[in-house]
Design a protein around this motif. Structure first.
Motif, mmCIF file in Angstrom:
data_model
loop_
_atom_site.group_PDB
_atom_site.id
_atom_site.type_symbol
_atom_site.label_atom_id
_atom_site.label_comp_id
_atom_site.label_asym_id
_atom_site.label_seq_id
_atom_site.Cartn_x
_atom_site.Cartn_y
_atom_site.Cartn_z
ATOM 1 N N ALA A 131 -25.013 5.524 -6.784
ATOM 2 C CA ALA A 131 -26.144 5.394 -7.704
ATOM 3 C C ALA A 131 -25.658 5.278 -9.145
ATOM 4 C CB ALA A 131 -27.065 6.601 -7.560
ATOM 5 N N GLY A 132 -26.250 4.368 -9.884
ATOM 6 C CA GLY A 132 -25.866 4.154 -11.279
ATOM 7 C C GLY A 132 -24.487 3.508 -11.401
ATOM 8 N N PHE A 133 -24.012 2.956 -10.321
ATOM 9 C CA PHE A 133 -22.671 2.374 -10.245
ATOM 10 C C PHE A 133 -22.795 0.911 -10.665
ATOM 11 C CE2 PHE A 133 -19.251 0.618 -7.428
ATOM 12 C CZ PHE A 133 -18.202 1.434 -7.822
ATOM 13 N N ASP A 134 -22.137 0.523 -11.760
ATOM 14 C CA ASP A 134 -22.379 -0.819 -12.293
ATOM 15 C C ASP A 134 -21.115 -1.406 -12.923
ATOM 16 O OD1 ASP A 134 -23.632 -3.100 -13.212
ATOM 17 O OD2 ASP A 134 -24.575 -2.102 -14.938
ATOM 18 N N PRO A 135 -20.061 -1.597 -12.113
ATOM 19 C CA PRO A 135 -18.791 -2.093 -12.671
ATOM 20 C C PRO A 135 -18.948 -3.416 -13.427
ATOM 21 C CG PRO A 135 -18.508 -1.434 -10.391
ATOM 22 C CD PRO A 135 -19.967 -1.391 -10.673
ATOM 23 N N ALA A 136 -19.879 -4.258 -12.963
ATOM 24 C CA ALA A 136 -20.004 -5.586 -13.583
ATOM 25 C C ALA A 136 -20.325 -5.488 -15.077
ATOM 26 C CB ALA A 136 -21.082 -6.385 -12.855
ATOM 27 N N SER A 137 -21.005 -4.414 -15.474
ATOM 28 C CA SER A 137 -21.354 -4.279 -16.897
ATOM 29 C C SER A 137 -20.233 -3.651 -17.709
ATOM 30 C CB SER A 137 -22.604 -3.401 -17.043
ATOM 31 O OG SER A 137 -23.684 -4.005 -16.408
ATOM 32 N N HIS A 138 -19.176 -3.223 -17.031
ATOM 33 C CA HIS A 138 -18.114 -2.503 -17.742
ATOM 34 C C HIS A 138 -16.735 -3.073 -17.402
ATOM 35 C CE1 HIS A 138 -21.306 0.249 -18.720
ATOM 36 N NE2 HIS A 138 -21.491 0.557 -17.464
ATOM 37 N N HIS A 139 -16.622 -4.379 -17.446
ATOM 38 C CA HIS A 139 -15.327 -5.045 -17.211
ATOM 39 C C HIS A 139 -14.715 -4.648 -15.872
ATOM 40 C CE1 HIS A 139 -15.575 -6.287 -21.395
ATOM 41 N NE2 HIS A 139 -15.854 -5.033 -21.677
ATOM 42 N N GLY A 140 -15.534 -4.328 -14.891
ATOM 43 C CA GLY A 140 -15.024 -4.011 -13.552
ATOM 44 C C GLY A 140 -14.622 -2.564 -13.358
ATOM 45 N N THR A 141 -14.709 -1.746 -14.380
ATOM 46 C CA THR A 141 -14.271 -0.357 -14.185
ATOM 47 C C THR A 141 -15.276 0.396 -13.314
ATOM 48 O OG1 THR A 141 -15.376 0.435 -16.193
ATOM 49 C CG2 THR A 141 -13.070 -0.250 -16.409
ATOM 50 N N VAL A 142 -14.739 1.248 -12.445
ATOM 51 C CA VAL A 142 -15.594 1.997 -11.525
ATOM 52 C C VAL A 142 -16.514 2.945 -12.293
ATOM 53 C CG1 VAL A 142 -15.519 3.811 -9.757
ATOM 54 C CG2 VAL A 142 -14.083 1.784 -9.523
ATOM 55 N N ASN A 143 -15.939 3.652 -13.269
ATOM 56 C CA ASN A 143 -16.752 4.584 -14.072
ATOM 57 C C ASN A 143 -17.178 3.927 -15.378
ATOM 58 O OD1 ASN A 143 -16.645 7.087 -12.484
ATOM 59 N ND2 ASN A 143 -14.452 6.829 -12.771
ATOM 60 N N PRO A 144 -18.344 4.296 -15.883
ATOM 61 C CA PRO A 144 -18.757 3.717 -17.174
ATOM 62 C C PRO A 144 -17.892 4.286 -18.295
ATOM 63 C CG PRO A 144 -20.237 5.480 -16.573
ATOM 64 C CD PRO A 144 -19.296 5.312 -15.410
ATOM 65 N N PRO A 145 -17.666 3.529 -19.342
ATOM 66 C CA PRO A 145 -16.922 4.078 -20.476
ATOM 67 C C PRO A 145 -17.726 5.207 -21.135
ATOM 68 C CG PRO A 145 -17.335 1.721 -20.747
ATOM 69 C CD PRO A 145 -18.134 2.164 -19.580
ATOM 70 N N VAL A 146 -17.001 6.080 -21.834
ATOM 71 C CA VAL A 146 -17.671 7.159 -22.572
ATOM 72 C C VAL A 146 -17.959 6.620 -23.968
ATOM 73 C CG1 VAL A 146 -17.520 9.539 -23.365
ATOM 74 C CG2 VAL A 146 -16.349 8.843 -21.268
ATOM 75 N N TYR A 147 -19.223 6.301 -24.201
ATOM 76 C CA TYR A 147 -19.594 5.753 -25.508
ATOM 77 C C TYR A 147 -19.811 6.893 -26.487
ATOM 78 C CZ TYR A 147 -20.223 0.962 -23.900
ATOM 79 O OH TYR A 147 -20.018 -0.308 -23.429
ATOM 80 N N HIS A 148 -18.836 7.073 -27.393
ATOM 81 C CA HIS A 148 -19.007 8.061 -28.455
ATOM 82 C C HIS A 148 -19.647 7.328 -29.616
ATOM 83 C CE1 HIS A 148 -16.864 11.599 -27.074
ATOM 84 N NE2 HIS A 148 -16.031 10.789 -26.455
ATOM 85 N N THR A 149 -20.900 7.531 -29.806
ATOM 86 C CA THR A 149 -21.504 6.803 -30.922
ATOM 87 C C THR A 149 -22.691 7.536 -31.524
ATOM 88 O OG1 THR A 149 -22.272 4.644 -31.660
ATOM 89 C CG2 THR A 149 -23.153 5.391 -29.570
#
Ligand code: PLP
Length: 393
Positions: free
Chosen positions: A16-34
């Motif tokens: 669930a919430g798994f979306d590698p296509a939106s994150h350059h293929g990475t399994v986990n989403p990047p940690v957006y510090h913003t």
């Protein structure tokens, strides 16, 4: 996921919430510090639209990291949308504050988490909300407590420290028939073992600090709504009150969620086996564990839950404070700490039984135990030595 088969909890937690296509293929989403998000045009600035993640306006309002976590929780809960909060308590308070106004009547379970009770008694009462505590075993009789101005019924099942199971479907049906919103703190079971939204509950609240995070590090809360209207009200409430969570903690929450069903299975098995073993100990008056046959909550637990987690209570026979102190201070595996849901076993002595106003319950020292992921024989050995200290003191 398969279109023809509903995924099981292990599959949901893993995907669930798994979306590698939106994150350059990475399994986990990047940690957006913003905090700040910048926009190339006035039109996009006003719309808060940065593709591919529309709605990314400002760090507090949401990021792809929070969205991945919220999507995963939403799928597990079977809801429309979820919203993160800075802590479990933050999620509980934000839900109550969003739904209640001065002059409203709140029915809240007598067995809620102490700080949630303190928030209701001190803050909500101060704002002019009429706060009434009800017996968590009230069932259908809750109807008699409804007033024309009752806006929310707030449940926690099983209850904090006393572990009463509530008749969630009955209470929810009666409340909804009167247009009363129903919220539940579902942190003990998590959506893996109990799905409040299936029973018509409006908000399912998780102290994700506990089992979802699971590693005794992140502070996090998350609330899930069943439909768009309730979700938008919830999200607006959080944004208005400045509720958000740190990027790292959200990431840890999502990482923990991936293994949640697996860990819960182990916590539950160990906890139930310990509860059963403790019930036969001569030092023990009563074990409070809803999945233990004979417990007052057993029938409801069996009907509504698909498993149990690892948190339960043990009411000791009368022993002095000094004896119980000697017992718990010398433990090697069970550590003393106020939380639960992590990999490590915990024990807390309740020398003063928690505040209750709608009902009275037991005399004696109550221990709250959390079964961690250790070998059960090692945990039993720690407890056997603890009982020897209790007897010797
Ligand atoms: C049942 C329950 N709900 C909510 C909370 C609050 O969670 P947090 O510590 O993340 O604020 C706790 C914390 O112990 C809890 O036990």
């Amino acid at each position: 996921m398969s279109k023809s088969k509903k995924p099981g909890p292990f599959t949901l937690a893993a995907h669930a919430g798994f979306d590698p296509a939106s994150h350059h293929g990475t399994v986990n989403p990047p940690v957006y510090h913003t905090s700040t998000v910048v926009f190339p045009t006035v039109e996009l600035l006003e719309r808060g639209e940065i593709k591919p993640f529309e709605g990314m306006r400002y760090g507090r309002v949401g990021t792809p990291t929070s969205k991945a976590f919220e999507d995963a929780v939403t799928a597990l809960e079977g809801g429309y949308g979820a919203v993160v909060a800075s802590s479990g308590l933050g999620a509980c308070c934000a839900a109550l504050l969003t739904w209640l106004n001065a002059g409203d009547h709140l029915l809240i379970a007598d067995s809620v988490y102490g700080p949630t009770r303190a928030f209701a008694s001190r803050v909500l009462t101060g704002f002019g909300v009429q706060v009434e505590y009800y017996d968590p075993q009230i069932g259908a009789d809750i109807k008699a407590l409804f007033r024309p101005n009752t806006r929310v019924v707030y449940l926690e099942s099983p209850g904090s420290w006393s572990f009463e199971v509530q008749d969630v479907p009955t209470i929810t049906e009666l409340a909804k028939a009167q247009g009363i919103a129903v919220m539940i703190d579902n942190s003990w079971a998590t959506p893996v073992y109990f799905k409040p939204l299936v029973h018509g509950v409006d908000l399912s609240i998780q102290a994700a600090t506990k089992y979802i995070g699971g590693h005794s590090d992140a502070m996090l809360g998350v609330t899930t709504a069943p439909d768009r209207e309730i979700y938008e009200k919830l999200k607006t409430g959080h944004v208005t009150m400045g509720q958000s969570a740190g990027a790292d903690d959200i990431y840890y929450g999502l990482r923990g969620l991936r293994t949640l069903p697996l860990r819960l299975e182990r916590h539950g098995q160990t906890g139930l086996a310990l509860a059963d073993w403790l019930a036969a100990r001569p030092e023990v008056q009563r074990v409070l564990h809803p999945a233990l046959p004979g417990d007052p909550g057993y029938a409801l637990w069996k009907r509504d839950f698909s498993g149990c987690s690892g948190l339960f209570g043990v009411l000791l026979k009368p022993y002095s404070r000094a004896a119980v102190t000697a017992m718990v201070e010398g433990m090697t595996l069970f550590k003393m700490g106020w939380s639960w849901g992590g990999f490590e076993s915990l024990i807390v002595p309740g020398f003063h039984l928690p505040t209750r106003s709608a009902r009275t319950w037991g005399e004696g020292v109550l221990l709250r135990l959390h079964a961690g992921l250790e070998d059960i024989d090692d945990l039993k050995a720690d407890l056997v030595e603890a009982f020897a200290r209790l007897a010797a003191a």
